[in-house]
Design a protein around this motif. Structure first.
Motif, PDB file in Angstrom:
ATOM      1  N   TYR A  73     -13.827 -11.107   9.031  1.00 33.87           N
ATOM      2  CA  TYR A  73     -14.181 -10.571   7.721  1.00 33.87           C
ATOM      3  C   TYR A  73     -13.607 -11.515   6.664  1.00 33.87           C
ATOM      4  CZ  TYR A  73     -15.339  -6.422  10.390  1.00 33.87           C
ATOM      5  OH  TYR A  73     -15.896  -5.567  11.315  1.00 33.87           O
ATOM      6  N   GLY A  74     -14.444 -11.874   5.689  1.00 36.33           N
ATOM      7  CA  GLY A  74     -14.025 -12.874   4.710  1.00 36.33           C
ATOM      8  C   GLY A  74     -13.919 -12.331   3.304  1.00 36.33           C
ATOM      9  N   PHE A  75     -12.985 -12.904   2.534  1.00 39.25           N
ATOM     10  CA  PHE A  75     -12.705 -12.428   1.183  1.00 39.25           C
ATOM     11  C   PHE A  75     -12.412 -13.605   0.256  1.00 39.25           C
ATOM     12  CE2 PHE A  75     -11.285  -9.601   4.488  1.00 39.25           C
ATOM     13  CZ  PHE A  75     -11.997  -8.440   4.203  1.00 39.25           C
ATOM     14  N   ARG A  76     -12.890 -13.498  -0.960  1.00 41.64           N
ATOM     15  CA  ARG A  76     -12.678 -14.562  -1.934  1.00 41.64           C
ATOM     16  C   ARG A  76     -11.239 -14.607  -2.415  1.00 41.64           C
ATOM     17  NH1 ARG A  76     -15.273 -18.828  -3.058  1.00 41.64           N
ATOM     18  NH2 ARG A  76     -15.359 -18.593  -5.302  1.00 41.64           N
ATOM     19  N   VAL A  77     -10.596 -13.445  -2.500  1.00 41.31           N
ATOM     20  CA  VAL A  77      -9.212 -13.381  -2.988  1.00 41.31           C
ATOM     21  C   VAL A  77      -8.386 -12.527  -2.033  1.00 41.31           C
ATOM     22  CG1 VAL A  77      -9.820 -13.727  -5.406  1.00 41.31           C
ATOM     23  CG2 VAL A  77      -9.763 -11.405  -4.476  1.00 41.31           C
ATOM     24  N   ASP A  78      -7.093 -12.779  -2.002  1.00 41.75           N
ATOM     25  CA  ASP A  78      -6.206 -12.039  -1.105  1.00 41.75           C
ATOM     26  C   ASP A  78      -6.169 -10.554  -1.442  1.00 41.75           C
ATOM     27  OD1 ASP A  78      -5.566 -14.285   0.354  1.00 41.75           O
ATOM     28  OD2 ASP A  78      -3.771 -14.744  -0.811  1.00 41.75           O
ATOM     29  N   ALA A  79      -6.306 -10.217  -2.736  1.00 44.71           N
ATOM     30  CA  ALA A  79      -6.256  -8.806  -3.136  1.00 44.71           C
ATOM     31  C   ALA A  79      -7.393  -8.016  -2.495  1.00 44.71           C
ATOM     32  CB  ALA A  79      -6.328  -8.682  -4.660  1.00 44.71           C
ATOM     33  N   GLU A  80      -8.561  -8.643  -2.349  1.00 39.01           N
ATOM     34  CA  GLU A  80      -9.682  -7.963  -1.711  1.00 39.01           C
ATOM     35  C   GLU A  80      -9.365  -7.707  -0.234  1.00 39.01           C
ATOM     36  OE1 GLU A  80     -14.554  -8.380  -1.383  1.00 39.01           O
ATOM     37  OE2 GLU A  80     -13.316 -10.184  -1.504  1.00 39.01           O
ATOM     38  N   ARG A  81      -8.774  -8.673   0.420  1.00 32.03           N
ATOM     39  CA  ARG A  81      -8.388  -8.484   1.816  1.00 32.03           C
ATOM     40  C   ARG A  81      -7.338  -7.389   1.948  1.00 32.03           C
ATOM     41  NH1 ARG A  81      -6.130 -13.566   5.122  1.00 32.03           N
ATOM     42  NH2 ARG A  81      -4.592 -13.472   3.436  1.00 32.03           N
ATOM     43  N   GLU A  82      -6.400  -7.331   1.018  1.00 32.58           N
ATOM     44  CA  GLU A  82      -5.361  -6.308   1.067  1.00 32.58           C
ATOM     45  C   GLU A  82      -5.972  -4.909   0.927  1.00 32.58           C
ATOM     46  OE1 GLU A  82      -1.634  -4.856   1.680  1.00 32.58           O
ATOM     47  OE2 GLU A  82      -2.295  -6.930   1.832  1.00 32.58           O
ATOM     48  N   TRP A  83      -6.955  -4.786   0.033  1.00 33.29           N
ATOM     49  CA  TRP A  83      -7.613  -3.486  -0.120  1.00 33.29           C
ATOM     50  C   TRP A  83      -8.456  -3.150   1.099  1.00 33.29           C
ATOM     51  CZ3 TRP A  83      -6.587   0.640  -2.574  1.00 33.29           C
ATOM     52  CH2 TRP A  83      -5.903   0.595  -3.790  1.00 33.29           C
ATOM     53  N   PHE A  84      -9.042  -4.133   1.727  1.00 34.65           N
ATOM     54  CA  PHE A  84      -9.787  -3.922   2.969  1.00 34.65           C
ATOM     55  C   PHE A  84      -8.876  -3.285   4.016  1.00 34.65           C
ATOM     56  CE2 PHE A  84     -11.396  -5.719   7.075  1.00 34.65           C
ATOM     57  CZ  PHE A  84     -12.658  -5.151   7.068  1.00 34.65           C
ATOM     58  N   ARG A  85      -7.651  -3.754   4.102  1.00 33.89           N
ATOM     59  CA  ARG A  85      -6.683  -3.201   5.039  1.00 33.89           C
ATOM     60  C   ARG A  85      -6.244  -1.800   4.622  1.00 33.89           C
ATOM     61  NH1 ARG A  85      -2.932  -8.658   5.030  1.00 33.89           N
ATOM     62  NH2 ARG A  85      -4.151  -9.913   6.516  1.00 33.89           N
ATOM     63  N   LEU A  86      -5.926  -1.641   3.330  1.00 35.57           N
ATOM     64  CA  LEU A  86      -5.450  -0.350   2.844  1.00 35.57           C
ATOM     65  C   LEU A  86      -6.491   0.750   3.027  1.00 35.57           C
ATOM     66  CD1 LEU A  86      -3.592  -1.214  -0.497  1.00 35.57           C
ATOM     67  CD2 LEU A  86      -2.604  -0.123   1.518  1.00 35.57           C
ATOM     68  N   LEU A  87      -7.727   0.452   2.716  1.00 34.43           N
ATOM     69  CA  LEU A  87      -8.785   1.452   2.822  1.00 34.43           C
ATOM     70  C   LEU A  87      -8.897   1.994   4.241  1.00 34.43           C
ATOM     71  CD1 LEU A  87     -11.496  -0.298   0.622  1.00 34.43           C
ATOM     72  CD2 LEU A  87     -10.437   1.925   0.130  1.00 34.43           C
ATOM     73  N   GLN A  88      -8.690   1.131   5.211  1.00 32.91           N
ATOM     74  CA  GLN A  88      -8.842   1.554   6.604  1.00 32.91           C
ATOM     75  C   GLN A  88      -7.657   2.361   7.125  1.00 32.91           C
ATOM     76  OE1 GLN A  88     -10.905  -1.475   9.301  1.00 32.91           O
ATOM     77  NE2 GLN A  88     -10.399  -2.715   7.510  1.00 32.91           N
ATOM     78  N   THR A  89      -6.617   2.526   6.331  1.00 32.39           N
ATOM     79  CA  THR A  89      -5.521   3.405   6.730  1.00 32.39           C
ATOM     80  C   THR A  89      -5.876   4.870   6.496  1.00 32.39           C
ATOM     81  OG1 THR A  89      -4.414   3.319   4.553  1.00 32.39           O
ATOM     82  CG2 THR A  89      -3.820   1.620   6.165  1.00 32.39           C
ATOM     83  N   VAL A  90      -6.971   5.111   5.794  1.00 32.39           N
ATOM     84  CA  VAL A  90      -7.424   6.478   5.510  1.00 32.39           C
ATOM     85  C   VAL A  90      -8.389   6.930   6.603  1.00 32.39           C
ATOM     86  CG1 VAL A  90      -8.656   7.951   3.865  1.00 32.39           C
ATOM     87  CG2 VAL A  90      -7.139   6.132   3.035  1.00 32.39           C
ATOM     88  N   GLN A  91      -8.168   8.120   7.107  1.00 29.26           N
ATOM     89  CA  GLN A  91      -9.021   8.647   8.171  1.00 29.26           C
ATOM     90  C   GLN A  91     -10.480   8.696   7.725  1.00 29.26           C
ATOM     91  OE1 GLN A  91      -7.990  12.583   9.434  1.00 29.26           O
ATOM     92  NE2 GLN A  91      -9.489  12.634  11.086  1.00 29.26           N
ATOM     93  N   GLY A  92     -11.357   8.220   8.579  1.00 24.22           N
ATOM     94  CA  GLY A  92     -12.782   8.232   8.267  1.00 24.22           C
ATOM     95  C   GLY A  92     -13.279   6.947   7.641  1.00 24.22           C
ATOM     96  N   VAL A  93     -12.390   5.993   7.412  1.00 25.98           N
ATOM     97  CA  VAL A  93     -12.780   4.728   6.798  1.00 25.98           C
ATOM     98  C   VAL A  93     -12.645   3.605   7.823  1.00 25.98           C
ATOM     99  CG1 VAL A  93     -12.326   3.054   4.973  1.00 25.98           C
ATOM    100  CG2 VAL A  93     -12.067   5.487   4.517  1.00 25.98           C
ATOM    101  N   GLY A  94     -13.780   3.014   8.172  1.00 24.32           N
ATOM    102  CA  GLY A  94     -13.787   1.856   9.055  1.00 24.32           C
ATOM    103  C   GLY A  94     -14.158   0.607   8.277  1.00 24.32           C
TER     104      GLY A  94
END
Length: 208
Positions: free
Chosen positions: A61-82
């Protein structure tokens, strides 16, 4: 594990880009927003990479900025989010916009993402609201105020003033931001101000 790729854009798919790195083509899945901002085929680019390894596949999975990658990780800590839903959210909201929406409890903004209904949006806001302020480029006073309104712990004049501005057609976040600015301008007088005064000052802030 791959953390970054730098190469030449080979071609695009519906939700991915093939990045040619020294003759090896890597399939990198991206949000729609990221894909739109990448250069045309034949031009160079680089992407921060999140590598997912499973028994039957390796997916990048690719991201232009590190903040986008960090949110990609954070979002998936929530149940129901892949990964698909996380990319969908990032396709609709930039990292700063997402942080602001979650920090201020703007469930409607989060629910605009494909695959995110009202219940999941509410869960995202509830579970990530303590982490979002670190990423949000907004006044901490606004975050505190919107949280107090959501929890119904804001002083009654403040809640009444925000409600009045919302009834006039302003969005909740606009109304809260205006009242937060008004309260900051009042300084020590903020604790004694009436709702009608806050409404007038809030309207003045919105007119700027």
């Amino acid at each position: 594990m791959i953390g970054k790729l730098k190469g030449i854009v080979d071609s695009y798919g519906e939700d991915f880009v093939i990045l040619d790195v020294n003759g090896v083509g890597y399939v990198v899945h991206c949000s729609a927003r990221t894909l739109q901002r990448l250069p045309k085929p034949g031009e160079a680019t680089d992407l921060a990479i999140e590598t997912h390894v499973r028994e039957d596949m390796i997916r990048l999975y690719g991201f232009r900025v590190d903040a986008e990658r960090e949110w990609f990780r954070l979002l998936q800590t929530v149940q129901g989010v892949g990964t698909r839903v996380a990319l969908g959210v990032l396709s609709v909201l930039e990292p700063a916009q997402l942080a602001t929406a979650i920090a201020t409890g703007d469930k409607g903004a989060v629910a605009r993402a494909p695959g995110v209904g009202p219940r999941l949006a509410a869960r995202l806001v509830a579970e990530l609201k303590d982490k979002a302020p670190a990423f949000a480029p907004i006044d901490p006073a606004l975050i505190a105020l919107t949280g107090a309104v959501e929890d119904r712990t804001a002083p009654q004049p403040v809640a009444d003033a925000i409600s009045a501005l919302v009834n006039l057609g302003y969005a909740q976040i606009q109304a809260s931001a205006a009242i937060a600015a008004a309260l900051k301008g009042l300084g020590e007088e903020a604790g004694r101000v009436e709702a009608k005064t806050l409404i007038r000052l809030g309207l003045r802030e919105l007119a700027r």
